[in-house]
Design a protein around this motif. Structure first.
Motif, mmCIF file in Angstrom:
data_model
loop_
_atom_site.group_PDB
_atom_site.id
_atom_site.type_symbol
_atom_site.label_atom_id
_atom_site.label_comp_id
_atom_site.label_asym_id
_atom_site.label_seq_id
_atom_site.Cartn_x
_atom_site.Cartn_y
_atom_site.Cartn_z
ATOM 1 N N THR A 46 59.027 43.605 -2.408
ATOM 2 C CA THR A 46 59.641 43.837 -3.716
ATOM 3 C C THR A 46 59.091 45.132 -4.298
ATOM 4 O O THR A 46 58.086 45.673 -3.826
ATOM 5 C CB THR A 46 59.371 42.657 -4.665
ATOM 6 O OG1 THR A 46 57.956 42.447 -4.742
ATOM 7 C CG2 THR A 46 60.055 41.393 -4.176
ATOM 8 N N GLY B 276 58.782 51.367 -8.155
ATOM 9 C CA GLY B 276 58.621 50.276 -9.076
ATOM 10 C C GLY B 276 58.786 51.041 -10.332
ATOM 11 O O GLY B 276 58.157 52.098 -10.522
ATOM 12 N N PHE C 239 52.202 54.916 -14.463
ATOM 13 C CA PHE C 239 51.367 54.917 -13.257
ATOM 14 C C PHE C 239 52.023 55.742 -12.155
ATOM 15 O O PHE C 239 52.355 55.246 -11.096
ATOM 16 C CB PHE C 239 51.033 53.503 -12.769
ATOM 17 C CG PHE C 239 52.099 52.465 -13.005
ATOM 18 C CD1 PHE C 239 53.154 52.326 -12.133
ATOM 19 C CD2 PHE C 239 52.033 51.635 -14.119
ATOM 20 C CE1 PHE C 239 54.122 51.375 -12.342
ATOM 21 C CE2 PHE C 239 52.996 50.674 -14.338
ATOM 22 C CZ PHE C 239 54.056 50.541 -13.455
ATOM 23 N N GLN D 84 63.948 50.448 -7.378
ATOM 24 C CA GLN D 84 64.015 49.845 -8.707
ATOM 25 C C GLN D 84 63.989 50.949 -9.750
ATOM 26 O O GLN D 84 63.121 51.822 -9.720
ATOM 27 C CB GLN D 84 62.805 48.931 -8.940
ATOM 28 C CG GLN D 84 62.837 48.257 -10.296
ATOM 29 C CD GLN D 84 61.559 47.480 -10.592
ATOM 30 O OE1 GLN D 84 60.507 48.064 -10.832
ATOM 31 N NE2 GLN D 84 61.660 46.168 -10.570
ATOM 32 N N GLN E 179 65.370 47.015 -13.483
ATOM 33 C CA GLN E 179 64.261 46.143 -13.882
ATOM 34 C C GLN E 179 64.428 45.784 -15.343
ATOM 35 O O GLN E 179 64.396 46.655 -16.222
ATOM 36 C CB GLN E 179 62.929 46.858 -13.619
ATOM 37 C CG GLN E 179 61.719 46.319 -14.364
ATOM 38 C CD GLN E 179 61.259 44.934 -13.912
ATOM 39 O OE1 GLN E 179 62.077 44.037 -13.678
ATOM 40 N NE2 GLN E 179 59.973 44.742 -13.810
ATOM 41 N N ARG F 247 66.180 42.627 -11.667
ATOM 42 C CA ARG F 247 64.953 41.833 -11.695
ATOM 43 C C ARG F 247 64.707 41.435 -13.139
ATOM 44 O O ARG F 247 64.708 42.287 -14.043
ATOM 45 C CB ARG F 247 63.782 42.647 -11.166
ATOM 46 C CG ARG F 247 62.586 41.767 -10.869
ATOM 47 C CD ARG F 247 61.504 42.472 -10.104
ATOM 48 N NE ARG F 247 60.855 41.513 -9.216
ATOM 49 C CZ ARG F 247 59.663 41.671 -8.680
ATOM 50 N NH1 ARG F 247 58.980 42.766 -8.917
ATOM 51 N NH2 ARG F 247 59.147 40.748 -7.888
ATOM 52 N N LYS G 122 52.829 35.751 -5.307
ATOM 53 C CA LYS G 122 51.730 35.149 -4.526
ATOM 54 C C LYS G 122 52.233 34.181 -3.453
ATOM 55 O O LYS G 122 51.918 32.989 -3.453
ATOM 56 C CB LYS G 122 50.692 34.486 -5.432
ATOM 57 C CG LYS G 122 49.341 34.348 -4.715
ATOM 58 C CD LYS G 122 48.220 33.919 -5.654
ATOM 59 C CE LYS G 122 46.864 34.009 -4.938
ATOM 60 N NZ LYS G 122 46.237 32.758 -4.672
ATOM 61 N N GLY H 220 59.831 37.664 -1.047
ATOM 62 C CA GLY H 220 59.010 38.860 -1.221
ATOM 63 C C GLY H 220 57.588 38.587 -0.772
ATOM 64 O O GLY H 220 56.978 37.589 -1.154
ATOM 65 N N MET H 221 57.087 39.461 0.097
ATOM 66 C CA MET H 221 55.659 39.390 0.498
ATOM 67 C C MET H 221 55.109 40.796 0.267
ATOM 68 O O MET H 221 54.938 41.567 1.208
ATOM 69 C CB MET H 221 55.532 38.984 1.963
ATOM 70 C CG MET H 221 56.071 37.614 2.264
ATOM 71 S SD MET H 221 55.710 37.108 3.978
ATOM 72 C CE MET H 221 53.979 36.646 3.872
ATOM 73 N N ILE I 236 50.958 45.049 1.677
ATOM 74 C CA ILE I 236 49.971 46.100 1.367
ATOM 75 C C ILE I 236 48.741 45.857 2.246
ATOM 76 O O ILE I 236 48.167 46.775 2.819
ATOM 77 C CB ILE I 236 49.616 46.079 -0.143
ATOM 78 C CG1 ILE I 236 50.838 46.469 -0.982
ATOM 79 C CG2 ILE I 236 48.437 47.003 -0.430
ATOM 80 C CD1 ILE I 236 50.613 46.444 -2.491
ATOM 81 N N CYS J 98 44.557 46.591 -5.560
ATOM 82 C CA CYS J 98 45.752 47.437 -5.481
ATOM 83 C C CYS J 98 46.389 47.623 -6.859
ATOM 84 O O CYS J 98 46.587 48.740 -7.333
ATOM 85 C CB CYS J 98 46.754 46.819 -4.505
ATOM 86 S SG CYS J 98 47.104 45.074 -4.790
ATOM 87 N N LEU J 99 46.708 46.516 -7.488
ATOM 88 C CA LEU J 99 47.462 46.571 -8.741
ATOM 89 C C LEU J 99 46.581 47.018 -9.903
ATOM 90 O O LEU J 99 46.994 47.814 -10.752
ATOM 91 C CB LEU J 99 48.068 45.182 -9.006
ATOM 92 C CG LEU J 99 49.136 45.026 -10.049
ATOM 93 C CD1 LEU J 99 50.206 46.091 -9.931
ATOM 94 C CD2 LEU J 99 49.789 43.655 -9.921
HETATM 95 C C1 LIG Z 1 50.649 48.041 -6.825
HETATM 96 C C2 LIG Z 1 51.762 47.198 -7.378
HETATM 97 C C3 LIG Z 1 52.681 47.757 -8.252
HETATM 98 C C4 LIG Z 1 53.736 46.993 -8.750
HETATM 99 N N1 LIG Z 1 54.675 47.589 -9.538
HETATM 100 C C5 LIG Z 1 55.807 46.889 -9.877
HETATM 101 C C6 LIG Z 1 56.873 47.517 -10.572
HETATM 102 O O1 LIG Z 1 56.817 48.691 -10.904
HETATM 103 N N2 LIG Z 1 57.972 46.778 -10.864
HETATM 104 C C7 LIG Z 1 58.067 45.467 -10.513
HETATM 105 O O2 LIG Z 1 59.093 44.840 -10.778
HETATM 106 N N3 LIG Z 1 57.055 44.841 -9.879
HETATM 107 C C8 LIG Z 1 55.950 45.520 -9.536
HETATM 108 N N4 LIG Z 1 54.952 44.889 -8.837
HETATM 109 C C9 LIG Z 1 55.065 43.457 -8.584
HETATM 110 C C10 LIG Z 1 55.610 43.136 -7.198
HETATM 111 O O3 LIG Z 1 56.952 43.499 -7.044
HETATM 112 C C11 LIG Z 1 55.512 41.621 -6.931
HETATM 113 O O4 LIG Z 1 56.355 40.964 -7.835
HETATM 114 C C12 LIG Z 1 54.119 41.080 -7.110
HETATM 115 O O5 LIG Z 1 53.200 41.863 -6.399
HETATM 116 C C13 LIG Z 1 54.046 39.635 -6.661
HETATM 117 O O6 LIG Z 1 54.425 39.497 -5.340
HETATM 118 P P1 LIG Z 1 53.324 39.388 -4.150
HETATM 119 O O7 LIG Z 1 52.443 38.247 -4.506
HETATM 120 O O8 LIG Z 1 54.144 39.157 -2.924
HETATM 121 O O9 LIG Z 1 52.580 40.656 -4.144
HETATM 122 C C14 LIG Z 1 53.870 45.626 -8.382
HETATM 123 C C15 LIG Z 1 52.920 45.079 -7.515
HETATM 124 C C16 LIG Z 1 51.885 45.835 -7.006
HETATM 125 C C17 LIG Z 1 50.901 45.184 -6.081
#
Ligand SMILES: Cc1cc2nc3c(=O)[nH]c(=O)nc-3n(C[C@H](O)[C@H](O)[C@H](O)COP(=O)(O)O)c2cc1C
Ligand code: SF4
Length: 678
Positions: free
Chosen positions: A24, A59, A71, A102, A168, A220, A299, A319-320, A325, A351-352
């Protein structure tokens, strides 16, 4: 053909997706000047090559100049983006993956004091707590301008070769119109639900007019804000129906919750210690209610849960994102029936959290992610087999061992403790941070498969190391807690690690002095408070635990606020004296002449570690390079070739905290980039 539910193809409109796994949208902050250039491309290509079906790039790629990139987001409001986008999409398509982007207007979810210094806009003047900036209340001409910006951006992305776009809504400008909590406008854009959705449908119609009916457009959005007075699930389902019935969109990408605070964001994107797949059932309800293509991520870190998400029909595409990452090759490993080899996402959220501090997204235990142009995800075999001795089986030592073994070297590891892990084993003692041990477990299982020889319970002295006749020695012995920061009473204090390890029993009334500001300080404080102590955490800095970062702080605060832990900033502990069975702590400040005291029964200090480097200095004189490593060779990925002592029979290096107190990522990165060139 495989009957694995995850590997079944999926047709989205005209687009054939080769399996059910997607990444995603996530902004990794690798853009250069707002453009997805070489690193951005290499990052996505690595994942496309390994088999992911769809990668949602960017994103929050920004559609307008007043959607200030928070960011390092991609600037889709610039024409120049088309050419970079074309390079990106061509490269991804070459490997059989679909690619979308997105796009968004952040509304109040940003700040005004960057880029063009334009006022930010929202349907009310109310600030978003996470960004603190106060927006201008949006006017009719802003609305017209932004609708047209969305259409321009969509057209650019179509020209850039994208298979589709995702707008988004969640937490951004569109959703700020949706939520009664953030929309103070009158009709036609405020008031009833229909009015609050009007802006979104105006945007979608404008996009459709520009890109036509064939181009894929999804959204989204949150289907339930989970905030008093906010959008609830019933409204979320009503909105889902309206979106589908509009005929303007092709998929729903649903999340649950709100992102206006760090705590809200952390519930929406849970981190380690929080439940896996908490919103999957909810996504399933949206899919069941709408019978429309539904995507979801939150998650789902492991293949088994992802498989269940598809097999149970809760979502069409799973979504993974962080999982990719951590390991870009998930799909390839599923196909090759090597799921055990997948490097697990441990939910550390390094990461985030980093992107919210202005950094690039790096994985705590995969240093090749975000460095695809310089660091390998797959290790090449060396031309000559060498004997490598590694001392220390913490994260850095194990990474060096894994990489050296992948290179085909004969690797022997000595570890003083009876099991691997070093400081990470202590970290994982806290139930909430148990997932961290997978960083060690994964490396151990890889090392065992590769034939690395381990000697535990072995405090390797120089003669033990030399008896192995090594050609390369890597000292990864880590550090020991350093607490000697006081002018008096250093012998009266405990270290944060003493508390975490259980070597020192918690007191009843405890001052934790934390000037390292990392996890260890908070972890010790939480253990103390949970054991029933009254705890004050003191830091000389202007905020506490700055190294813990925003989303990681959330679970600590949830736990420690309940336990009434007090936080004191800008004060420095100077000395500790005994007074009967109490301790008198003298407190000053870097800001001026202040003197305070605390009467407590325990003082705990968190001041990082000092290197455990005796072995290194013992070996240094007999090594060929005297322990020197060339920074240029390290950075460029070339073999180390410094010779300071031609008589020396082996090269000597040290990595991680054995050099200086840093963090897990730094130790593992040291291990990778040194070992990959041996
Ligand atoms: C570094 C990073 C940046 C992200 N930026 C966005 C974003 O700009 N827009 C968005 O909708 N989700 C963003 N997400 C959320 C991811 O799309 C996802 O919903 C979230 O990581 C949960 O999924 P996961 O557990 O598979 O990682 C971001 C996630 C990460 C790790
Ligand atoms: S930093 Fe943590 S959460 Fe992010 S990908 Fe790596 S292991 Fe997963």
């Amino acid at each position: 053909m495989s009957n694995d539910p995850l590997l079944q193809p999926y047709k989205l409109k005209h687009l054939a997706l080769r399996n059910r796994i997607m990444i995603t949208s996530h902004e990794p902050a690798y853009a250069v000047d707002g453009m997805p250039k070489e690193l951005y491309r290499a990052y996505h290509v690595e994942r496309a090559r390994a088999g992911v079906a769809l990668t949602m790039t960017a994103g929050s790629a920004v559609v307008s100049k007043d959607s200030v990139p928070g960011f390092n987001n991609i600037h889709v409001y610039k024409d120049e983006v088309v050419r970079w986008s074309r390079d990106l999409t061509d490269a991804i398509h070459e490997h059989g993956a679909a690619v979308m982007i997105q796009i968004t207007h952040l509304g109040r979810r940003t700040r005004w004091d960057a880029e063009h210094w334009l006022p930010i806009v929202s349907p009310s003047h109310e600030q978003e707590p996470a960004h603190r900036a106060f927006p201008k209340k949006i006017e009719d001409w802003d609305i017209e301008r932004i609708i047209s910006d969305y259409a321009d951006a969509a057209e650019r992305m179509q020209a850039g070769g994208m298979d589709g776009i995702e707008v988004q809504a969640s937490g951004h400008l569109l959703d700020q119109f949706w939520s009664p909590l953030t929309n103070e406008l009158d009709s036609p854009y405020g008031g009833c639900l229909e009015n609050r959705l009007r802006f979104t449908f105006d945007v979608l119609k404008a996009i459709r007019r520009r890109v036509g009916t064939e181009f894929i457009v999804g959204i989204r959005y949150t289907g339930d804000e989970r905030l008093p007075g906010g959008l609830d699930k019933n409204e979320g389902i009503a909105i889902s129906h309206r979106l589908k019935d509009s005929g303007l969109i092709d998929f729903l990408n649903v999340v649950r919750g709100h992102i206006d605070t760090d705590a809200g964001l952390t519930d929406l994107i849970p981190i380690q210690g929080m439940a896996n797949s908490p919103h999957l059932d909810f996504a399933g309800e949206i899919r069941a209610a709408t019978n429309f293509p539904t995507f979801h991520a939150a998650k789902i870190p492991d293949v088994a849960t992802a498989r269940f998400a598809i097999a149970s029909g809760k979502v069409d595409m799973v979504g993974m994102t962080r999982a990719h990452i951590a390991d870009p090759h998930i799909v390839r490993k599923i196909v090759e029936k090597r799921e055990d080899d997948i490097r697990p996402c441990v939910g550390a959220n390094y990461c985030l959290d980093r992107i919210y501090q202005g950094g690039a997204a790096y994985c705590i235990h995969n240093p090749a992610t975000g460095r695809e142009t310089s660091q390998p995800h797959t290790i090449e075999r060396a031309a000559t087999r060498k004997k490598v001795v590694i001392v220390g089986a913490g994260p850095g030592g194990l990474e060096a061992a894994r990489v050296c073994a992948e290179r085909g070297h004969h690797v022997v590891v000595f570890e003083a403790a009876n099991q691997p892990g070093g400081q990470l084993r202590l970290t994982a003692q806290s139930p909430r941070r148990q997932e961290m041990i997978s960083i060690i477990d994964w490396r151990m299982s890889q090392c065992e498969k590769l034939g690395v020889v381990f000697h535990f319970n072995n405090w390797a002295e120089a003669d033990v190391v030399l008896a192995e006749k090594p050609e390369v020695v890597i000292v990864a012995t880590g550090g020991y807690p350093h607490t000697e920061v006081l002018s008096q009473g250093n012998d009266l204090v405990a270290s944060s690690w003493d508390i975490i390890s259980g070597d020192v029993k918690p007191g009843m009334n405890v001052l934790v002095f934390d000037d390292a500001g990392d996890h260890a300080g908070l972890q010790a404080a939480e253990i103390l408070a949970t054991a029933g102590a009254r705890v004050e955490v003191m830091t000389p800095h202007r905020s506490f635990a700055p190294e813990v970062m925003s989303m990681n702080l959330v679970p600590y605060m949830r736990s420690m606020q309940k336990l009434n832990v007090a936080f004191t900033v800008t004060y420095r502990l100077s000395k500790v004296e005994r007074d009967g069975n109490q301790l008198v702590a003298s407190v000053g400040s870097d800001y001026g002449d202040v003197q305070q005291t605390r009467i407590v029964d325990q003082v705990v200090i968190n001041h990082g570690t000092r290197p455990l480097d005796d072995l290194y200095f013992e070996l240094k004189p007999s090594s060929s390079n005297h322990g020197e490593n060339s920074h240029d060779a390290l950075i460029d990925g070339r073999p180390q070739s410094i010779v300071r002592n031609p008589e020396g029979a082996f090269q000597l290096f040290r990595i991680g905290d054995a050099v200086a107190a840093r963090n897990t990522h730094a130790a593992i990165y040291d291990g990778l980039r040194l070992a990959k060139a041996i």
